[in-house]
Design a protein around this motif. Sequence first.
Motif, PDB file in Angstrom:
ATOM      1  N   ILE A  47       0.580  -1.167   0.048  1.00  0.00           N
ATOM      2  CA  ILE A  47       0.011  -0.291   0.477  1.00  0.00           C
ATOM      3  C   ILE A  47       0.950   1.212  -0.221  1.00  0.00           C
ATOM      4  O   ILE A  47       1.522   1.216   0.464  1.00  0.00           O
ATOM      5  CB  ILE A  47      -1.055  -0.065   0.939  1.00  0.00           C
ATOM      6  N   MET A  48       0.590   1.987  -1.092  1.00  0.00           N
ATOM      7  CA  MET A  48       0.964   3.446  -1.198  1.00  0.00           C
ATOM      8  C   MET A  48       0.829   4.450  -1.417  1.00  0.00           C
ATOM      9  O   MET A  48       0.021   4.696  -1.338  1.00  0.00           O
ATOM     10  CB  MET A  48       2.525   3.585  -2.280  1.00  0.00           C
ATOM     11  N   GLY A  49       1.116   5.221   0.211  1.00  0.00           N
ATOM     12  CA  GLY A  49       0.287   6.530  -0.180  1.00  0.00           C
ATOM     13  C   GLY A  49       1.192   8.035   0.342  1.00  0.00           C
ATOM     14  O   GLY A  49       1.721   7.207   1.728  1.00  0.00           O
ATOM     15  N   GLU A  50       0.284   8.833   1.135  1.00  0.00           N
ATOM     16  CA  GLU A  50       0.908   9.999   1.643  1.00  0.00           C
ATOM     17  C   GLU A  50       0.975   9.826   3.301  1.00  0.00           C
ATOM     18  O   GLU A  50      -0.407   8.935   3.144  1.00  0.00           O
ATOM     19  CB  GLU A  50       0.801  11.469   1.310  1.00  0.00           C
ATOM     20  N   THR A  51       1.556  10.750   4.280  1.00  0.00           N
ATOM     21  CA  THR A  51       0.889  10.331   5.876  1.00  0.00           C
ATOM     22  C   THR A  51       0.000  10.941   5.868  1.00  0.00           C
ATOM     23  O   THR A  51      -0.825  12.020   5.035  1.00  0.00           O
ATOM     24  CB  THR A  51       2.058  11.170   6.633  1.00  0.00           C
ATOM     25  N   GLY A  52      -1.278   9.429   6.509  1.00  0.00           N
ATOM     26  CA  GLY A  52      -2.359  10.248   7.068  1.00  0.00           C
ATOM     27  C   GLY A  52      -3.888  10.313   6.192  1.00  0.00           C
ATOM     28  O   GLY A  52      -4.563  10.709   6.327  1.00  0.00           O
ATOM     29  N   THR A  53      -3.344   9.251   4.344  1.00  0.00           N
ATOM     30  CA  THR A  53      -4.197   9.022   4.361  1.00  0.00           C
ATOM     31  C   THR A  53      -5.304   7.931   3.911  1.00  0.00           C
ATOM     32  O   THR A  53      -5.458   7.518   3.551  1.00  0.00           O
ATOM     33  CB  THR A  53      -3.571   8.842   2.226  1.00  0.00           C
TER      34      THR A  53
END
Length: 350
Positions: A47-53
Amino acid sequence: MSLITHPQARELTKSVRATVLVFKDPRSQELLNRIERLAPSEANALIMGETGTGKELVARHVHHLSRRHQAPFVAVNCGAFPESLVESELFGHEKGSFTGATSNKVGWFEAANGGTLFLDEIGDLPLSMQVKLLRVLQEREVVRLGSRTPIPIDVRVVAATNVNLADAVVAGNFREDLFYRLHVATIRLPPLRERPGDILPLAEFFVNEHCQRLGYQRASLSAEAERKLLMHNWPGNIRELENAIHHALLVCRHQLVQPSDLQLAEMRSSSASPRLDTPVQAIGAAQEVSLEAALNALYERNLPDLYEHIEEVLFRTAYRFCHGNQLQTGRLLGISRNIVRARLEKIGEL
């Protein structure tokens, strides 16, 4: 509208993690469809995503939709342990295997046996541990620290990262073979600014949630406040939105949130980028002069605790420059990840 909430949401009020996801925006609905297609498989997921997503929320939903949903879901932050303890935490240890090992200890892989192990911030895992993790994924067995006996395991690994692991591979910070082992079922979480259809449903959820927590009467957002929320860039994603709503409810009047009640931080660079045709030596000299001038301006203001203020700004900007990766922040500043983590906790970034 679909909605996913964290089971311990009320215990995460000081966390940077998202505590709820909604799927109203078309991009979010596509994301939910992808999750529902990938979840029933036994493949490892990334799972890839910015902090807080909401990466942990997605991992929990993947587990919930899989045949393992009645088995344990174990969440581990790979950046939370000193490098010397990572192996013991992940794979366990035997009594006497090192100073302080007074009893046998089950590692996180064994604790998650039969279920799902969520490895958050996988990019922070030391290279030496990446080799051992790869072997565990290939052999489906762990060997505790201080033991020679392999222990069979049945675990689905769901990893998450807020950095580009492909770039980390090129930079030599992440093993290519481990990357491909994890890069089987990939889920990309778009930042909140790229799914504006979720902003107001999330805001309404947080208004109702925090009114209940605070014991307030039901509140609402004015049309102007809604427009301000929609215009914001949300660098902190869902957690930033929740914090903004929480603050607004504390200061608003007559149970109506106005634009002035919303404290929204703008993360913009204060200086323009140098021209591409400017000589490198001139850029370096200009930056040194600019830094010296900034420091002199601070000295003239005679601020209390000036050193702590400068250190806080240094760590915060470096951490954000590295997109929230503690390991890369440490390399950028030339210090250990443990020191980085301690400073970030001190200044409230973690």
